[in-house]
Design an enzyme around this catalytic site. Structure first.
Site, mmCIF file in Angstrom:
data_model
loop_
_atom_site.group_PDB
_atom_site.id
_atom_site.type_symbol
_atom_site.label_atom_id
_atom_site.label_comp_id
_atom_site.label_asym_id
_atom_site.label_seq_id
_atom_site.Cartn_x
_atom_site.Cartn_y
_atom_site.Cartn_z
ATOM 1 C CD GLU A 61 -1.451 -2.418 1.766
ATOM 2 O OE1 GLU A 61 -2.232 -3.372 1.822
ATOM 3 O OE2 GLU A 61 -0.249 -2.491 2.130
ATOM 4 N N PRO A 267 11.726 -13.506 -0.790
ATOM 5 C CG PRO A 267 12.517 -14.821 0.949
ATOM 6 C CD PRO A 267 12.986 -13.947 -0.165
ATOM 7 N N GLY A 313 13.214 -2.605 -0.385
ATOM 8 C CA GLY A 313 13.198 -1.449 -1.277
ATOM 9 C C GLY A 313 13.955 -1.638 -2.574
ATOM 10 C CD GLU A 314 18.701 -3.362 -3.010
ATOM 11 O OE1 GLU A 314 19.618 -2.548 -3.230
ATOM 12 O OE2 GLU A 314 18.900 -4.565 -2.748
ATOM 13 C CG ASN A 338 1.667 -4.618 -7.845
ATOM 14 O OD1 ASN A 338 1.005 -4.739 -8.872
ATOM 15 N ND2 ASN A 338 2.446 -3.578 -7.622
ATOM 16 C CG LEU A 339 0.321 -8.428 -12.574
ATOM 17 C CD1 LEU A 339 -0.015 -9.429 -13.677
ATOM 18 C CD2 LEU A 339 -0.889 -8.163 -11.731
ATOM 19 C CB ILE A 340 1.066 -3.336 -11.706
ATOM 20 C CG1 ILE A 340 -0.346 -3.898 -11.859
ATOM 21 C CG2 ILE A 340 1.203 -2.042 -12.481
ATOM 22 C CD1 ILE A 340 -1.425 -3.069 -11.185
#
Length: 424
Positions: A61, A267, A313-314, A338-340
């Site tokens: 989110e 993971p 964050g990578e 999320n695949l976007i």
């Protein structure tokens, strides 16, 4: 009456909730930091506003909110932005995205008891609140409306499965959602299900995740990581969940192609990094860890069977370094992740059967030729092997992924348009 019972239950479980924070801190120390905020104590945080408030419960989110937050800061230069979370990883992600921005303040949202919510609202006095996706807390919504603070459910989604569960509460569910000033739904299907619950103010604005821009730094790091692979093809297994890694590792050991690629295993939850590393080693694979790899060094090299993505964050870097990516949470009935983000970078994706969290996006990606659906881990490896062996098909899927992501942008503009009459 239902809300009263709910509040009494919260009173009973509050000690358990606090003990659970301590328990979870064994693997993730952040859970015992800033506990006072979860009880509505914000005395150490500057309160000077005016505030626009965005609640993003965790990592997904928080990332999805980024284009909206950037646009809010630009559209309302006289305001500061309060970004609240429920998990340490969400807070850490927000710090990575916005650390050092003097107009953004982060904290935890208090537990959902009326007096704690009132304390939160009285301290910050936000001019409006934006709740991301599905984080609907009954007392939070009710008390915020009673306080006269406009509250929006943004990037809202309601799967058929969640709709059936919510509909059991009948008029209570309708009353809860009608306390929002407006529900801004991702898709027409989501909007239809909200209306079927009895929600009056619903508007389709699209999925903010399509507006996420791949960070240039992440893309550059992805190329550096790619060079460390020494020309090997790469299958990423991204945002994997507990119960999936054994399936993936076993199927990977029976790789059906002529030459097995490197497996980039990431993971979803950082507290499981050590567990998954041990699991991969016990399965007979050689493992290197991203945390031990110096990409700035002259001789960065990944020679192991598996690179464990044990960093936060990578994800952009990991996707940019991969030829194709499986998106976790979909081989087992968890609804998928999320695949976007992968498609926006041009990385083709593979998804399992369980994608109810991203149902419309997954179907659209499949129709666009950017995604393949697989039934199990063995089929996942067969599909990956076939695509990796066919250079022209891989290039076509890459182009399709970029096209798919580009066609669905614009949710941020539509969301700002829906907010404008209230935020003016």
């Amino acid at each position: 009456m239902l809300r009263l019972i709910y509040t009494l239950l919260w009173l009973l479980i509050l000690p358990v909730a606090l003990l659970r924070l301590v328990w979870r801190s064994r693997k993730e120390p952040g859970y015992v930091q800033n506990i006072g905020e979860r009880l509505g104590r914000y005395d150490d945080i500057p309160r000077e506003g005016p505030w626009l408030w965005v609640h993003a419960v965790s990592v997904g989110e928080t990332r999805a909110a980024q284009p909206l937050i950037d646009s809010l800061l630009a559209a309302y230069p006289g305001h500061r932005l309060l970004l609240t979370h429920m998990t340490p990883t969400g807070r850490q992600t927000g710090a990575q995205l916005y650390g050092g921005n003097p107009r953004i303040q982060q904290c935890y949202l208090p537990y959902d008891m009326p007096w704690l919510v009132r304390r939160f609202l009285a301290y910050f006095r936000p001019e409006a609140g934006l709740i991301m996706e599905t984080e609907v807390w009954p007392n939070l919504v009710h008390v915020t409306r009673r306080a006269g603070v406009p509250l929006f459910l943004v990037n809202a989604r309601l799967s058929p499965r969640s709709y059936r569960r919510t509909a059991r509460f009948g008029s209570a569910a309708a009353s809860l959602y009608n306390d929002f000033t407006m529900v801004l739904a991702q898709t027409a299907g989501d909007a239809e299900r909200y209306r079927a619950l009895g929600v009056r103010a619903v508007q389709v604005t699209g999925n903010l995740k399509f507006d996420m821009q791949a960070p240039e730094a992440g893309m550059a790091r992805g190329q550096a990581l790619r060079r460390a692979f020494g020309g090997r093809q790469v299958l990423a297994a991204a945002s994997t969940r507990e119960g999936e890694e054994p399936l993936i590792l076993e199927a990977f050991s029976r790789w059906p192609g002529a030459q097995r690629p490197l497996l980039l295993l990431v993971p979803r939850h950082p507290q499981r990094f050590d567990e998954v590393a041990g699991m991969a080693t016990r399965s007979g694979f050689s493992v290197q860890r991203r945390s031990a790899l110096d990409l700035d060094g002259p001789e960065a090299e990944v020679s192991a069977d598996i690179l464990l993505g044990d960093s936060m964050g990578e994800m952009a870097m990991y996707y940019a370094a991969s030829d194709i990516a499986y998106i976790g949470g979909s081989l087992i009935p968890l609804g998928g992740q999320n695949l976007i983000e992968a498609c926006a970078i041009g990385t083709p994706v593979l998804m399992g059967l369980h994608t109810f969290n991203f149902a419309q996006a997954t179907e659209d990606a499949i129709a666009a030729g950017a995604c393949l659906r697989v039934a199990n881990a063995d089929e996942l490896m067969r599909a990956a092997a076939e695509v990796l062996a066919d250079r022209s098909r891989l290039a076509e899927m890459r182009a399709n992924a970029l096209t798919f992501a580009g066609l669905h942008r614009g949710a941020t503009v539509r969301t700002l348009g829906a907010l404008a009459p209230v935020l003016r």
